[in-house]
Write an enzyme that holds these catalytic residues in place. Structure first.
Site, PDB file in Angstrom:
ATOM      1  N   LYS A  36     -55.193 -60.014 -90.374  1.00  0.00           N
ATOM      2  CA  LYS A  36     -56.049 -58.956 -89.830  1.00  0.00           C
ATOM      3  C   LYS A  36     -56.512 -58.099 -91.007  1.00  0.00           C
ATOM      4  O   LYS A  36     -55.700 -57.589 -91.772  1.00  0.00           O
ATOM      5  CB  LYS A  36     -55.265 -58.088 -88.843  1.00  0.00           C
ATOM      6  CG  LYS A  36     -56.081 -56.922 -88.300  1.00  0.00           C
ATOM      7  CD  LYS A  36     -55.276 -56.048 -87.347  1.00  0.00           C
ATOM      8  CE  LYS A  36     -54.567 -54.914 -88.039  1.00  0.00           C
ATOM      9  NZ  LYS A  36     -55.416 -53.832 -88.544  1.00  0.00           N
ATOM     10  N   ASP A  61     -60.612 -55.710 -88.127  1.00  0.00           N
ATOM     11  CA  ASP A  61     -60.263 -54.462 -87.423  1.00  0.00           C
ATOM     12  C   ASP A  61     -61.156 -53.332 -87.938  1.00  0.00           C
ATOM     13  O   ASP A  61     -60.722 -52.486 -88.712  1.00  0.00           O
ATOM     14  CB  ASP A  61     -58.779 -54.161 -87.669  1.00  0.00           C
ATOM     15  CG  ASP A  61     -58.233 -53.063 -86.778  1.00  0.00           C
ATOM     16  OD1 ASP A  61     -58.962 -52.610 -85.876  1.00  0.00           O
ATOM     17  OD2 ASP A  61     -57.080 -52.658 -86.994  1.00  0.00           O
ATOM     18  N   LYS A  63     -62.965 -51.281 -85.865  1.00  0.00           N
ATOM     19  CA  LYS A  63     -62.995 -50.183 -84.880  1.00  0.00           C
ATOM     20  C   LYS A  63     -64.362 -49.530 -84.736  1.00  0.00           C
ATOM     21  O   LYS A  63     -64.553 -48.340 -85.018  1.00  0.00           O
ATOM     22  CB  LYS A  63     -61.954 -49.127 -85.235  1.00  0.00           C
ATOM     23  CG  LYS A  63     -60.521 -49.658 -85.253  1.00  0.00           C
ATOM     24  CD  LYS A  63     -59.534 -48.523 -85.416  1.00  0.00           C
ATOM     25  CE  LYS A  63     -58.098 -48.979 -85.351  1.00  0.00           C
ATOM     26  NZ  LYS A  63     -57.660 -49.756 -86.513  1.00  0.00           N
TER      27      LYS A  63
HETATM   28  O1  C5P Z   1     -48.133 -50.941 -91.054  1.00  0.00           O
HETATM   29  P1  C5P Z   1     -48.317 -50.970 -89.574  1.00  0.00           P
HETATM   30  O2  C5P Z   1     -47.576 -52.096 -88.902  1.00  0.00           O
HETATM   31  O3  C5P Z   1     -48.050 -49.631 -88.930  1.00  0.00           O
HETATM   32  O4  C5P Z   1     -49.870 -51.291 -89.395  1.00  0.00           O
HETATM   33  C1  C5P Z   1     -50.514 -51.258 -88.163  1.00  0.00           C
HETATM   34  C2  C5P Z   1     -51.909 -51.788 -88.300  1.00  0.00           C
HETATM   35  O5  C5P Z   1     -52.533 -51.765 -87.026  1.00  0.00           O
HETATM   36  C3  C5P Z   1     -52.823 -51.007 -89.223  1.00  0.00           C
HETATM   37  O6  C5P Z   1     -53.664 -51.962 -89.834  1.00  0.00           O
HETATM   38  C4  C5P Z   1     -53.629 -50.129 -88.309  1.00  0.00           C
HETATM   39  O7  C5P Z   1     -54.916 -49.870 -88.808  1.00  0.00           O
HETATM   40  C5  C5P Z   1     -53.721 -50.981 -87.047  1.00  0.00           C
HETATM   41  N1  C5P Z   1     -53.876 -50.254 -85.783  1.00  0.00           N
HETATM   42  C6  C5P Z   1     -52.980 -49.331 -85.300  1.00  0.00           C
HETATM   43  N2  C5P Z   1     -53.180 -48.705 -84.097  1.00  0.00           N
HETATM   44  C7  C5P Z   1     -54.258 -48.984 -83.366  1.00  0.00           C
HETATM   45  C8  C5P Z   1     -55.182 -49.925 -83.825  1.00  0.00           C
HETATM   46  C9  C5P Z   1     -54.951 -50.560 -85.031  1.00  0.00           C
HETATM   47  O8  C5P Z   1     -51.957 -49.086 -85.963  1.00  0.00           O
HETATM   48  N3  C5P Z   1     -54.420 -48.425 -82.180  1.00  0.00           N
END
Ligand code: C5P
Length: 231
Positions: A36, A61, A63
């Site tokens: 991702k 991703d 958004k």
């Molecule tokens: O490091 P971590 O596991 O917290 O990363 C989570 C990933 O998911 C990041 O890339 C973040 O941008 C993405 N994300 C998120 N919450 C959302 C949508 C996407 O944490 N609602």
């Protein structure tokens, strides 16, 4: 059961070598791990070029959140990314924008899943109130999921904590959950977290894992994840 579990690894860096390292070290035949890519890589000089030539399916991703016409044009600008399979758009952008993006994505490639971001996993009830929302996280997520369903979007991004109630109502909705941590790992900036096992128990379609997988020794973390899912 494990091979069915889909995991998106968040390649959250603008450093191309680091990206390549994450992809290489998360490759395993025991799990389905798909990269991702987020804003930091896509906005970087080498990011877009790399994705143009990427040979296996990936999640972008980005958004999207803008007026329908701009979001539509943005989607159109991505049509050369042949292996793009998952893309995110903010549910708060509204029904017209969601419909427009979903329709465009279908036209580009039927295999692209448009996933609507509901309440970010970094937010809790208190932070929602500060933004001006009056609903609880759970109520707002469900409200936005209904909107996403109406728009034709394939699924949503929410926390694994809400996945259970969504799955109860919608059997065929693609639920993707970030905010995932292996047992004992720090939550960092995430507010609504669960372990991979808990998430799959809540019938999510896929989980997103960033820091829990890519910090320090990646291969070791993947092994830990496999052991955790096998327990
Ligand atoms: O490091 P971590 O596991 O917290 O990363 C989570 C990933 O998911 C990041 O890339 C973040 O941008 C993405 N994300 C998120 N919450 C959302 C949508 C996407 O944490 N609602």
């Amino acid at each position: 059961m494990m091979k069915k579990n889909k995991i998106f690894v968040a390649c959250d860096t603008s450093n191309l070598n680091q990206i390549k390292k994450i992809i290489k070290y998360t490759r395993t035949n025991q799990l389905k791990i798909i990269p991702k890519f987020g804003l930091q890589f896509f906005y970087s000089k080498s990011g877009r070029k790399f994705l143009e030539n990427f040979k296996s399916e990936f999640f972008l991703d980005v958004k999207l959140n803008d007026i329908p016409q701009t979001a539509l044009s943005a989607m159109d600008s991505l049509k050369d990314l042949k292996k793009l399979r998952y893309i995110t758009v903010h549910a708060s952008g509204g029904l017209d924008m969601l419909k427009t993006v979903t329709k465009k994505a279908k036209k580009i490639n039927k295999n692209i899943k448009v996933l609507g971001v509901t309440v970010l996993t970094s937010l809790n009830n208190k932070s929602l109130k500060r933004i001006g929302h009056t609903k609880s996280v759970e109520k707002l997520v469900m409200h936005q999921v209904n909107l996403l369903k109406k728009s034709g979007a394939a699924g949503c991004i929410c926390s694994a904590k809400e996945a259970g109630i969504i799955r109860k109502k919608f059997k065929n909705f693609y639920i993707v959950t970030p905010g995932i941590r292996l047992p004992g790992d720090k939550s960092d900036d995430q507010a609504r977290i669960m372990t991979p096992r808990e998430a799959f128990k809540n019938k999510v379609s896929a989980i997103v894992m960033g820091r829990s997988l890519v910090k320090k020794n990646i291969k070791n973390n993947v092994k830990k994840l496999i052991d955790h899912l096998n327990q």
